[in-house]
Design a protein around this motif. Structure first.
Motif, short mmCIF file in Angstrom:
data_model
loop_
_atom_site.label_atom_id
_atom_site.label_comp_id
_atom_site.label_asym_id
_atom_site.label_seq_id
_atom_site.Cartn_x
_atom_site.Cartn_y
_atom_site.Cartn_z
N ARG A 1 0.71 -1.08 0.00
CA ARG A 1 -0.20 0.06 -0.08
C ARG A 1 0.75 1.07 0.04
N LYS A 2 2.41 1.11 0.11
CA LYS A 2 2.92 2.23 0.13
C LYS A 2 3.56 2.89 -1.22
N ILE A 3 3.78 4.08 -1.41
CA ILE A 3 3.92 4.64 -2.78
C ILE A 3 4.88 5.83 -2.61
N PHE A 4 5.57 6.04 -3.61
CA PHE A 4 6.28 7.22 -3.48
C PHE A 4 5.89 8.22 -4.76
N MET A 5 5.94 9.66 -4.77
CA MET A 5 5.64 10.29 -5.68
C MET A 5 6.56 10.30 -6.88
N GLY A 6 7.80 10.05 -6.61
CA GLY A 6 8.79 9.92 -7.98
C GLY A 6 9.04 11.24 -8.42
N ASP A 7 9.88 11.28 -9.32
CA ASP A 7 10.20 12.39 -9.96
C ASP A 7 9.09 13.14 -10.73
N THR A 8 8.08 12.37 -11.18
CA THR A 8 6.94 12.99 -11.85
C THR A 8 6.21 13.94 -10.84
N GLY A 9 6.05 13.54 -9.56
CA GLY A 9 5.39 14.07 -8.74
C GLY A 9 6.21 15.59 -8.02
N SER A 10 7.40 15.29 -7.86
CA SER A 10 8.25 16.50 -7.19
C SER A 10 8.65 17.27 -8.17
N LEU A 11 8.52 17.07 -9.39
CA LEU A 11 8.86 18.22 -10.52
C LEU A 11 7.28 18.64 -10.61
N THR A 12 6.46 18.18 -10.74
CA THR A 12 5.14 18.66 -11.00
C THR A 12 4.81 19.61 -9.84
N ILE A 13 4.83 19.28 -8.37
CA ILE A 13 4.50 20.14 -7.29
C ILE A 13 5.71 21.31 -7.47
N GLY A 14 6.86 20.91 -7.76
CA GLY A 14 7.81 22.00 -7.66
C GLY A 14 7.30 23.25 -8.59
N MET A 15 6.85 22.99 -9.79
CA MET A 15 6.58 23.84 -10.63
C MET A 15 5.32 24.62 -10.25
#
Length: 368
Positions: free
Chosen positions: A228-242
């Motif tokens: 049930r555990k998941i990371f945001m990955g670079d897709t998530g961190s780049l998206t949130i950063g922008m």
């Protein structure tokens, strides 16, 4: 006001609901296709963890935003449409910037992208923001600099965007840390956009907040033993950063033009990002001082230091989120009465002293 509060709450709830519905499906795809964040000597986790959580972020936010816009237009409520038209240039080019980094993140999570390629994508995204009129045109007294010419403003905006995106990306080293710190920033941004009556940006801030809140549950409380555990990955961190860059710079612009706000616009817009931004500066300087490439990963971030102090991941996450909240609130409260340059120097000094103290405590702990 009631109309906008209702739409803000609907955006938050709809995004949280959609992420909660779709993350189990993303987990299933990750396990079937074996798309994992693999453990190594630098990472904290010791088992394979799916890393596609961030794939949901942009589609969920866009879908919720557009759905609310459509529903309001069908019902004859034209306020959202009017607000979108008013800021059409910034919103459209902001969407283009976000799409570039979203696609870049997917490629990175799937097959990997070298840091040079990431920088190109980030710079291109920053250029799109500038074309849309989203730029840092004044430092509002920081280093006694006020209005700047475009020759300075444009490169500074590009530098700020690249810097903040990478700061969010690099702070993502402990469960819930990047999403938690981003939630703090989004909450502050959303509240201040409401104060400034820029409700369309408040909807975007709270929609992203709802997205991250649901993801936070799976990232922090989802047990890897039960898949049930998941990371945001670079897709998530780049998206949130922008998104944070876009909202932060827009808040800075709107606050600069609003006479009713006493707080310094620079403090208002960028204080919520101090923890990840200060950390990445210190880490880069440490790597250069030790003759290493500033782009090569290591275990010298603030969360690594707190882990070395004996804290567990959840304690580290809560400590840094609390630190971010305290710094943001104090800076905003002090900004009307303290010179902004002095306030920034005080923040830097406190951060340096904190890291020196942590390093000494870690040295003593290792010597025992």
């Amino acid at each position: 006001m009631y109309f906008w509060v209702l739409n803000i709450c609907l955006a938050f709830g709809l995004c949280a609901f959609l992420v909660g519905v779709f993350i189990p499906r993303i987990l299933l795809i990750s396990f079937r296709k074996k798309i994992f964040d693999m453990p190594d000597e630098r990472k904290i986790h010791t088992t394979v963890i799916p890393r596609l959580g961030g794939v949901l972020f942009m589609p969920v936010v866009f879908f919720s935003f557009i759905l609310l816009l459509g529903i309001n237009v069908v019902m004859g409520q034209m306020q959202i449409q009017a607000a979108v038209i008013e800021d059409m240039s910034a919103l459209t080019f902001g969407c283009c910037s976000l799409m570039i980094l979203y696609l870049l993140g997917i490629v990175d999570d799937m097959i990997g992208v070298r840091y040079r390629g990431k920088f190109v994508g980030q710079i291109l995204s920053a250029i799109f923001l500038i074309i849309g009129g989203v730029q840092i045109g004044s430092l509002n007294g920081v280093a006694y600099v006020w209005t700047m010419s475009p020759w300075i403003s444009y490169p500074l905006t590009v530098l700020a965007v690249v810097f903040i995106i990478n700061a969010i990306n690099l702070i993502d080293g402990v469960d819930g840390l990047a999403s938690g710190l981003s939630c703090v920033a989004l909450l502050f941004y959303g509240i201040w956009f409401i104060v400034l009556q820029k409700y369309i940006y408040a909807i975007l801030a709270f929609a992203t907040f709802g997205t991250l809140a649901a993801f936070f549950y799976y990232n922090v409380f989802g047990g890897h033993k039960h898949n049930r555990k998941i990371f945001m990955g670079d897709t998530g961190s780049l998206t949130i950063g922008m998104i944070l860059c876009f909202l932060g710079i827009q808040l800075h612009q709107f606050a600069s033009d609003y006479d009713g706000i006493l707080q310094n616009p620079m403090v208002l817009a960028f204080s919520p990002l101090i923890v990840p931004c200060f950390d990445v500066v210190r880490v880069y300087l440490h790597r250069v001082r030790n003759g290493k490439s500033p782009f090569m990963p290591d275990k010298n971030h603030i969360h690594h230091k707190l882990l070395a102090m004996g804290m567990n991941q959840r304690q580290v996450m809560l400590t840094l989120i609390a630190t971010s909240i305290v710094i943001t609130v104090l800076n905003i409260l002090l900004s009307p009465i303290v010179n902004v340059s002095l306030l920034l120097l005080s923040d830097i000094l406190i951060w340096i002293l904190l890291n020196i103290w942590l390093s000494r405590r870690i040295s003593r702990r290792s010597a025992q």
